[in-house]
Design a protein around this motif. Structure first.
Motif, mmCIF file in Angstrom:
data_model
loop_
_atom_site.group_PDB
_atom_site.id
_atom_site.type_symbol
_atom_site.label_atom_id
_atom_site.label_comp_id
_atom_site.label_asym_id
_atom_site.label_seq_id
_atom_site.Cartn_x
_atom_site.Cartn_y
_atom_site.Cartn_z
ATOM 1 N N LEU A 146 0.830 -1.211 0.000
ATOM 2 C CA LEU A 146 0.000 0.000 0.000
ATOM 3 C C LEU A 146 0.861 1.257 0.000
ATOM 4 C CD1 LEU A 146 -2.741 -1.158 2.524
ATOM 5 C CD2 LEU A 146 -3.150 -0.529 0.140
ATOM 6 N N ARG A 147 1.974 1.238 0.730
ATOM 7 C CA ARG A 147 2.890 2.386 0.693
ATOM 8 C C ARG A 147 3.453 2.569 -0.710
ATOM 9 N NH1 ARG A 147 4.460 0.208 5.745
ATOM 10 N NH2 ARG A 147 6.289 -0.792 4.804
ATOM 11 N N GLY A 148 3.709 1.447 -1.391
ATOM 12 C CA GLY A 148 4.174 1.527 -2.776
ATOM 13 C C GLY A 148 3.133 2.131 -3.693
ATOM 14 N N PHE A 149 1.861 1.765 -3.487
ATOM 15 C CA PHE A 149 0.785 2.357 -4.288
ATOM 16 C C PHE A 149 0.760 3.868 -4.102
ATOM 17 C CE2 PHE A 149 -1.928 -1.772 -3.827
ATOM 18 C CZ PHE A 149 -1.046 -2.440 -4.653
ATOM 19 N N ARG A 151 3.251 5.791 -3.353
ATOM 20 C CA ARG A 151 4.406 6.379 -4.043
ATOM 21 C C ARG A 151 4.106 6.526 -5.541
ATOM 22 N NH1 ARG A 151 7.802 2.838 -2.721
ATOM 23 N NH2 ARG A 151 8.691 3.914 -0.936
ATOM 24 N N VAL A 152 3.512 5.495 -6.132
ATOM 25 C CA VAL A 152 3.206 5.547 -7.563
ATOM 26 C C VAL A 152 2.239 6.681 -7.870
ATOM 27 C CG1 VAL A 152 2.146 4.305 -9.479
ATOM 28 C CG2 VAL A 152 3.645 3.081 -7.901
ATOM 29 N N VAL A 153 1.156 6.782 -7.090
ATOM 30 C CA VAL A 153 0.161 7.831 -7.339
ATOM 31 C C VAL A 153 0.774 9.208 -7.121
ATOM 32 C CG1 VAL A 153 -2.060 8.791 -6.607
ATOM 33 C CG2 VAL A 153 -1.747 6.305 -6.721
ATOM 34 N N ASP A 154 1.563 9.349 -6.072
ATOM 35 C CA ASP A 154 2.155 10.643 -5.747
ATOM 36 C C ASP A 154 3.047 11.143 -6.871
ATOM 37 O OD1 ASP A 154 2.755 12.875 -4.152
ATOM 38 O OD2 ASP A 154 4.533 11.906 -3.338
ATOM 39 N N ILE A 155 3.841 10.252 -7.464
ATOM 40 C CA ILE A 155 4.807 10.665 -8.483
ATOM 41 C C ILE A 155 4.187 10.733 -9.876
ATOM 42 C CG2 ILE A 155 6.970 10.010 -9.636
ATOM 43 C CD1 ILE A 155 7.905 8.847 -6.986
ATOM 44 N N LEU A 156 3.231 9.853 -10.168
ATOM 45 C CA LEU A 156 2.710 9.763 -11.536
ATOM 46 C C LEU A 156 1.326 10.377 -11.723
ATOM 47 C CD1 LEU A 156 3.842 6.147 -12.517
ATOM 48 C CD2 LEU A 156 5.082 8.299 -12.737
ATOM 49 N N MET A 157 0.750 10.945 -10.667
ATOM 50 C CA MET A 157 -0.615 11.463 -10.772
ATOM 51 C C MET A 157 -0.737 12.540 -11.845
ATOM 52 S SD MET A 157 -2.983 13.307 -7.872
ATOM 53 C CE MET A 157 -3.028 11.860 -6.837
ATOM 54 N N ARG A 174 5.516 -3.196 -9.843
ATOM 55 C CA ARG A 174 6.716 -2.946 -10.653
ATOM 56 C C ARG A 174 7.033 -1.458 -10.714
ATOM 57 N NH1 ARG A 174 9.019 -6.717 -13.734
ATOM 58 N NH2 ARG A 174 9.574 -5.309 -15.431
ATOM 59 N N LEU A 175 5.999 -0.649 -10.877
ATOM 60 C CA LEU A 175 6.213 0.797 -10.903
ATOM 61 C C LEU A 175 6.749 1.289 -9.563
ATOM 62 C CD1 LEU A 175 3.010 1.979 -12.818
ATOM 63 C CD2 LEU A 175 5.376 2.203 -13.616
ATOM 64 N N ALA A 176 6.183 0.774 -8.469
ATOM 65 C CA ALA A 176 6.623 1.206 -7.139
ATOM 66 C C ALA A 176 8.087 0.859 -6.910
ATOM 67 C CB ALA A 176 5.744 0.561 -6.063
ATOM 68 N N THR A 177 8.483 -0.337 -7.311
ATOM 69 C CA THR A 177 9.880 -0.754 -7.137
ATOM 70 C C THR A 177 10.807 0.099 -7.996
ATOM 71 O OG1 THR A 177 9.161 -3.024 -6.687
ATOM 72 C CG2 THR A 177 11.478 -2.688 -7.269
ATOM 73 N N ALA A 178 10.407 0.341 -9.243
ATOM 74 C CA ALA A 178 11.244 1.156 -10.130
ATOM 75 C C ALA A 178 11.373 2.582 -9.614
ATOM 76 C CB ALA A 178 10.651 1.144 -11.537
ATOM 77 N N LEU A 179 10.305 3.136 -9.081
ATOM 78 C CA LEU A 179 10.369 4.492 -8.529
ATOM 79 C C LEU A 179 11.261 4.543 -7.296
ATOM 80 C CD1 LEU A 179 6.628 5.518 -8.950
ATOM 81 C CD2 LEU A 179 8.578 6.385 -10.247
ATOM 82 N N ARG A 180 11.230 3.485 -6.509
ATOM 83 C CA ARG A 180 12.094 3.431 -5.329
ATOM 84 C C ARG A 180 13.563 3.356 -5.733
ATOM 85 N NH1 ARG A 180 9.981 -0.746 -3.203
ATOM 86 N NH2 ARG A 180 11.631 -2.263 -3.580
ATOM 87 N N MET A 181 13.824 2.858 -6.932
ATOM 88 C CA MET A 181 15.196 2.746 -7.440
ATOM 89 C C MET A 181 15.561 3.951 -8.307
ATOM 90 S SD MET A 181 15.079 -1.335 -8.376
ATOM 91 C CE MET A 181 16.810 -1.425 -8.870
#
Length: 279
Positions: A146-149, A151-157, A174-181
């Motif tokens: 859920l924290r990854g979700f 992150r994805v929304v925050d960056i890609l919204m 996959r998007l959450a992991t890539a954004l974390r990297m």
């Protein structure tokens, strides 16, 4: 809690941020036919509101948004409702999320967007508190997801990502992991290069696939700190992204400057002077 017939006009449907942001017209039609044939099997849930000039309706909706919309579409004036007394707004939100988790498939994007909206409104101090309240039964792995979700929304919204509500859990992961990297610049540059109504979500995902594969690949041994770099955006309006190829790497140039016919020749000349200097 008590069951009552409440006027539709007395219910504020959007008093709480909702986790479901899209209404399926076909599913709503099916629900209307079901209610017409056998009646409403499950009352909606509401809670009392303090009425004032800014909030004239005495009830706020907790769960049953689609049922309420169906009754309005059918021209009904009242609806069976269970009147609850949640201690505060977070408890009402938790009740809504719990009910929707059972009755409807909420997309990962919608879950992340709900949590972020509640943080923006100050309902919760941080994402961990929001997740603990809204999803009290979630495992450690589910909370991390859920924290990854979020992150994805925050960056890609605010990117050109089309219909993100249709993203599966696996793709959001996959998007959450890539954004974390630190893959955000490369992902955003790819979405910008594939923006517009002519690009659907499946087409955008196909464009993202090689970028994500590259980002999610383990860096080579001996890499420098903060490397590899996945994207470089220049002030002049050009973005370079790297993609792994079977025998090496592909560097993609996108943006207004990339349309210049002589740009690639200039890049070739620079690489030649760098890797094969004249003796």
């Amino acid at each position: 809690m008590k069951l009552a017939q409440i006027a539709l006009s007395d219910i504020a449907a959007d008093i709480l941020p909702r986790d479901r942001t899209l209404t399926d017209a076909a599913a709503l039609d099916d629900l209307i036919r079901s209610i017409t044939a056998i009646g409403l099997r499950q009352p909606i849930e509401v809670f009392g509101l303090v009425q004032d000039e800014g909030q004239p309706q005495p009830y706020g909706l907790i769960s049953g948004y689609r049922r309420l919309m169906a009754f309005r579409a059918m021209g009904q004036t009242t609806i069976p409702a269970i009147c609850c007394n949640p201690a505060d707004i977070p408890q009402a939100l938790a009740a809504m999320v719990t009910e929707n988790e059972v009755r409807a498939q909420i997309s990962p994007w919608e879950k992340g967007r709900l949590i972020l909206r509640l943080l923006e409104e100050g309902t919760f101090p941080d994402a961990a508190c929001a997740i603990d309240t809204l999803y009290p039964g979630a495992t450690r792995q589910q909370r991390a997801r859920l924290r990854g979700f979020c992150r994805v929304v925050d960056i890609l919204m605010d990117t050109p990502l089309r219909t993100p509500e249709a993203l599966s859990t696996a793709r959001m992961d996959r998007l959450a992991t890539a954004l974390r990297m630190d893959g955000g610049p490369a992902i955003i540059a790819t979405l910008i290069a594939h923006a517009g109504p002519s690009h659907s979500l499946p087409q955008q995902w196909e464009a993202l696939r090689p970028i994500l594969n590259t980002i999610l690949t383990e860096p080579e041994k001996g890499s420098k700190p903060h490397r590899p770099r996945h994207a470089l955006t220049l002030r002049q309006g050009m973005t370079l992204t790297r993609v792994r190829a079977p025998n090496g790497w592909i560097i993609r140039l996108t943006g207004p400057m990339a349309r210049s016919p002589g740009l690639v020749d200039d890049v070739f000349d620079l690489v030649e002077r760098w890797l094969q200097p004249e003796e």
